[in-house]
Design a protein around this motif. Sequence first.
Motif, PDB file in Angstrom:
ATOM      1  N   SER A  49      19.669  52.925 -57.216  1.00 22.64           N
ATOM      2  CA  SER A  49      21.047  53.267 -57.106  1.00 22.64           C
ATOM      3  C   SER A  49      22.099  53.033 -58.184  1.00 22.64           C
ATOM      4  O   SER A  49      22.935  53.624 -58.707  1.00 22.64           O
ATOM      5  CB  SER A  49      21.740  53.219 -55.553  1.00 22.64           C
ATOM      6  N   THR A  80      20.517  62.303 -56.616  1.00 27.39           N
ATOM      7  CA  THR A  80      19.793  61.511 -56.234  1.00 27.39           C
ATOM      8  C   THR A  80      20.358  60.199 -55.905  1.00 27.39           C
ATOM      9  O   THR A  80      19.837  59.269 -55.006  1.00 27.39           O
ATOM     10  CB  THR A  80      18.953  61.242 -57.572  1.00 27.39           C
ATOM     11  N   TYR A  81      21.553  59.713 -56.447  1.00 28.98           N
ATOM     12  CA  TYR A  81      22.187  58.704 -55.918  1.00 28.98           C
ATOM     13  C   TYR A  81      22.531  58.643 -54.515  1.00 28.98           C
ATOM     14  O   TYR A  81      22.433  57.718 -53.752  1.00 28.98           O
ATOM     15  CB  TYR A  81      23.673  58.493 -56.698  1.00 28.98           C
ATOM     16  N   VAL A  90      19.364  58.098 -52.439  1.00 28.39           N
ATOM     17  CA  VAL A  90      18.954  56.538 -52.337  1.00 28.39           C
ATOM     18  C   VAL A  90      19.788  55.978 -51.274  1.00 28.39           C
ATOM     19  O   VAL A  90      19.222  55.206 -50.513  1.00 28.39           O
ATOM     20  CB  VAL A  90      18.818  55.813 -53.776  1.00 28.39           C
ATOM     21  N   ARG A  91      21.245  56.136 -51.601  1.00 28.15           N
ATOM     22  CA  ARG A  91      22.136  55.502 -50.798  1.00 28.15           C
ATOM     23  C   ARG A  91      21.899  55.676 -49.180  1.00 28.15           C
ATOM     24  O   ARG A  91      22.158  54.926 -48.401  1.00 28.15           O
ATOM     25  CB  ARG A  91      23.523  55.706 -51.227  1.00 28.15           C
ATOM     26  N   GLU A 117      25.651  46.901 -56.389  1.00 32.08           N
ATOM     27  CA  GLU A 117      25.581  47.590 -57.594  1.00 32.08           C
ATOM     28  C   GLU A 117      26.474  47.010 -58.545  1.00 32.08           C
ATOM     29  O   GLU A 117      25.792  46.942 -59.923  1.00 32.08           O
ATOM     30  CB  GLU A 117      25.879  49.184 -57.114  1.00 32.08           C
TER      31      GLU A 117
END
Length: 274
Positions: free
Chosen positions: A57, A140-141, A144-145, A159
């Motif tokens: 991420s 996509t972030y 993933v989160r 991060e």
Amino acid sequence: IPLYWKLLAHLPATEVLAHRIAWSLPCLLVLVAARRRGRELARVLGSTRTRWLLLASTLLITVNWLAFLWAVSHDRVLDSSLGYYINPLVSVFLGFVFLGERLRRRQWAAVALAAAGVVLLTARHGLPWVSLALAFSFGTYGLVRKVADVPPMLGLLVEIALLTPVSVGYLSWLRVSGDGAFAAGDLTTSLLLAAAGPVTVVPLLFFAEGIRKLTLATVGFLQYMTPTGHFILAVTVFGEAFDATRLAAFACIWTAHGLYSYDLQRRLAPRPAH
């Protein structure tokens, strides 16, 4: 947000990004300390799977931030608008592929219309790489989160902490070489760079909290408000070119959002009692 970063458009996007990261870390450390979540942070970092997901991420949000800052500084806010219009439908598709969230026929039609808009724009102006980079990196972030299932503040702290050494090293190199803008005589620029921390942290914390509590499909539905703001700014304030091909491409994507919104409204509407 585009209005804010436009004030720093005279600086390289990499330098602005480094300041976003460097000034975000103290903001997050203060928040975590104030809420006494140190032990929870240790638990989060104790999972190898979580560490790998947060590393992924981190890379994704870095790509997204850099692409957006580049778009603003190079008068490509219209491209960023297109990217964030596509992003919700990317979220819908990723939810289908990776999380098993079902798509109905209207939703598939919406995704197809958005793809048609991108193809149309590509045929006339070339591949809109900024738009696609923004859409897929942030979509996509979010995925993933959601999979990582880490408290928003703690995930964002990890991060930022991963990125801070590189950012501080880069800013130190700019300072030594005499190319850095911070504390170089322009007080306004220095204050804008320092404020980049809270400007970055607050929206992401809200997003990360929402991503945990809602389906990716619902998040995608709500996110159309951001690109609308970008679009209005690009056309009315920044004066970016908006030709017939772009109008047709945006029309495809706006229609896609209308179709998807209609489908979602029908699904969430309360059923009449029998």
